[in-house]
Design an enzyme around this catalytic site. Structure first.
Site, PDB file in Angstrom:
ATOM      1  N   HIS A 199       1.636   5.322  -2.460  1.00  0.00           N
ATOM      2  CA  HIS A 199       2.086   6.668  -2.083  1.00  0.00           C
ATOM      3  C   HIS A 199       3.383   7.110  -2.756  1.00  0.00           C
ATOM      4  O   HIS A 199       3.514   8.264  -3.147  1.00  0.00           O
ATOM      5  CB  HIS A 199       2.329   6.734  -0.569  1.00  0.00           C
ATOM      6  CG  HIS A 199       1.087   6.749   0.257  1.00  0.00           C
ATOM      7  ND1 HIS A 199       0.282   7.858   0.403  1.00  0.00           N
ATOM      8  CD2 HIS A 199       0.510   5.775   1.013  1.00  0.00           C
ATOM      9  CE1 HIS A 199      -0.731   7.577   1.195  1.00  0.00           C
ATOM     10  NE2 HIS A 199      -0.620   6.314   1.574  1.00  0.00           N
ATOM     11  N   GLU A 256      -5.266   9.706   0.329  1.00  0.00           N
ATOM     12  CA  GLU A 256      -5.659   8.296   0.374  1.00  0.00           C
ATOM     13  C   GLU A 256      -6.722   7.939  -0.672  1.00  0.00           C
ATOM     14  O   GLU A 256      -6.633   6.875  -1.296  1.00  0.00           O
ATOM     15  CB  GLU A 256      -6.177   7.904   1.756  1.00  0.00           C
ATOM     16  CG  GLU A 256      -5.112   7.838   2.822  1.00  0.00           C
ATOM     17  CD  GLU A 256      -4.002   6.810   2.549  1.00  0.00           C
ATOM     18  OE1 GLU A 256      -3.039   6.806   3.305  1.00  0.00           O
ATOM     19  OE2 GLU A 256      -4.081   6.029   1.576  1.00  0.00           O
ATOM     20  N   SER A 267      -3.803   1.181  -4.768  1.00  0.00           N
ATOM     21  CA  SER A 267      -3.324  -0.119  -4.271  1.00  0.00           C
ATOM     22  C   SER A 267      -4.464  -1.109  -4.057  1.00  0.00           C
ATOM     23  O   SER A 267      -4.229  -2.222  -3.571  1.00  0.00           O
ATOM     24  CB  SER A 267      -2.570   0.092  -2.948  1.00  0.00           C
ATOM     25  OG  SER A 267      -3.430   0.685  -1.987  1.00  0.00           O
ATOM     26  N   HIS A 325       0.847  -1.207   0.000  1.00  0.00           N
ATOM     27  CA  HIS A 325       0.000   0.000   0.000  1.00  0.00           C
ATOM     28  C   HIS A 325       0.879   1.253   0.000  1.00  0.00           C
ATOM     29  O   HIS A 325       0.722   2.136  -0.830  1.00  0.00           O
ATOM     30  CB  HIS A 325      -0.912   0.036   1.219  1.00  0.00           C
ATOM     31  CG  HIS A 325      -1.514   1.404   1.452  1.00  0.00           C
ATOM     32  ND1 HIS A 325      -2.682   1.822   0.851  1.00  0.00           N
ATOM     33  CD2 HIS A 325      -1.068   2.462   2.175  1.00  0.00           C
ATOM     34  CE1 HIS A 325      -2.920   3.078   1.202  1.00  0.00           C
ATOM     35  NE2 HIS A 325      -1.969   3.497   2.012  1.00  0.00           N
TER      36      HIS A 325
HETATM   37  N1  HBI Z   1       1.511   6.418  10.187  1.00  0.00           N
HETATM   38  N2  HBI Z   1       2.965   5.030   9.011  1.00  0.00           N
HETATM   39  C1  HBI Z   1       1.902   5.854   9.023  1.00  0.00           C
HETATM   40  N3  HBI Z   1       1.229   6.103   7.866  1.00  0.00           N
HETATM   41  C2  HBI Z   1       0.160   6.940   7.842  1.00  0.00           C
HETATM   42  O1  HBI Z   1      -0.440   7.174   6.765  1.00  0.00           O
HETATM   43  C3  HBI Z   1      -0.267   7.551   9.037  1.00  0.00           C
HETATM   44  C4  HBI Z   1       0.445   7.265  10.209  1.00  0.00           C
HETATM   45  N4  HBI Z   1       0.070   7.847  11.372  1.00  0.00           N
HETATM   46  C5  HBI Z   1      -1.016   8.816  11.466  1.00  0.00           C
HETATM   47  C6  HBI Z   1      -1.744   8.995  10.188  1.00  0.00           C
HETATM   48  N5  HBI Z   1      -1.350   8.404   9.049  1.00  0.00           N
HETATM   49  C7  HBI Z   1      -2.997   9.845  10.163  1.00  0.00           C
HETATM   50  O2  HBI Z   1      -3.666   9.663  11.375  1.00  0.00           O
HETATM   51  C8  HBI Z   1      -2.687  11.339  10.016  1.00  0.00           C
HETATM   52  O3  HBI Z   1      -2.785  11.658   8.658  1.00  0.00           O
HETATM   53  C9  HBI Z   1      -3.724  12.143  10.725  1.00  0.00           C
HETATM   54 FE    FE Z   2      -1.791   5.355   2.998  1.00  0.00          FE
END
Ligand code: HBI
Ligand code: FE
Length: 257
Positions: free
Chosen positions: A129, A170, A189, A124
């Protein structure tokens, strides 16, 4: 957090070693199958910027080596990949983005999770990304998003800002001369939602509207009922440039009432 990754060796910023040599041949084979499945869909449903970026990555045959990808990425947009055990706390996540580092999970899903996985895995994060980080405008927006996230934490507005991430990074859609296309990682994905988001008649496809996005709840375990459509990454950058403080104040009062 009840997460499946190994956080025991993570640093203060949640960085871990990718340990590429530890991936089993079966894991590279599963990654290849995931890549092949999406490769049949992306020519028809992915945005042009993603199509262009993946062509330069040679990432189809095995789980990518993050250090090699980071070397290319740095020269293009100044970003790099930071290997992480999985989801990390908001502050660490936002701090990485604010420093042009994108957290990518090091583990791959199990074969039985071929069609759906709850937590982001390396497929993913990488397939969804990383390619768009090679697009200057998208990468600059994500950098601003990271800085905005740290500010939103101070204003207790992370819930509102997370909706922006959800409906763009996303699950975002983009208008192109050939019709609507996906740029959101959760779509690119996904084995089923990538075609659904572009051609199914059921979901609403609304023009991007920052305040509407921040007022829209989302589900995490089913196809989206609502998608927001931008005309370009330049538009996304432009419309998210203002200070969100007054917007948070306005929307918070609506949340309360
Ligand atoms: N951690 N590894 C990872 N990937 C994410 O997309 C991610 C995260 N922690 C917090 C988060 N996304 C979302 O809660 C924030 O965009 C608010
Ligand atoms: Fe993501």
């Amino acid at each position: 957090m009840g997460l499946r990754g190994d956080y025991s060796r993570a640093g203060a910023d949640f960085r871990v070693e990718q340990d590429w040599g530890a991936y089993a041949p079966e894991e590279h084979a599963l990654y290849r199958r995931l890549f092949e499945r999406q490769s049949k869909l992306v020519p028809r449903y992915a945005c042009p910027e993603w199509i262009e970026a993946i062509a330069g990555l040679d990432a189809a045959q095995e789980i990518p080596r993050f250090d090699l990808i980071s070397k290319k990425l740095r020269t293009r947009t100044g970003w790099e990949i930071v290997p992480v055990p999985g989801l990390i706390p908001d502050e660490a996540f936002f701090t990485h983005l604010a420093n042009r580092r994108f957290p990518v999970t090091v583990w791959l899903r199990k074969p039985e999770e071929f069609d759906y996985i709850v937590e982001p895995d390396v497929f993913h994060d990488f397939f969804g990304h990383v390619p768009l980080l090679f697009d200057r405008t998208y990468a600059d927006h994500l950098h601003e998003y990271g800085k905005g996230g740290l500010k939103a934490m101070r204003l207790d507005a992370v819930k509102l800002l997370a909706r922006l991430y959800w409906f763009t990074i996303e699950f975002g859609l983009m208008n192109t001369p050939q019709g609507v296309r996906a740029y959101g990682a959760g779509l690119l994905s996904s084995g089923g939602e990538l075609a659904y988001c572009v051609e199914d008649a059921r979901p609403r496809r609304l023009p991007f509207d920052l305040e509407r996005v921040m007022c829209t709840e989302y589900q995490i375990d089913r196809y989206q009922e609502t998608y927001f459509v931008i005309d370009s990454f330049e538009q996304l950058m432009r419309e998210t440039a203002p200070d969100f403080t007054p917007i948070y104040a306005r929307l918070r009062s609506s949340l309360v009432s």
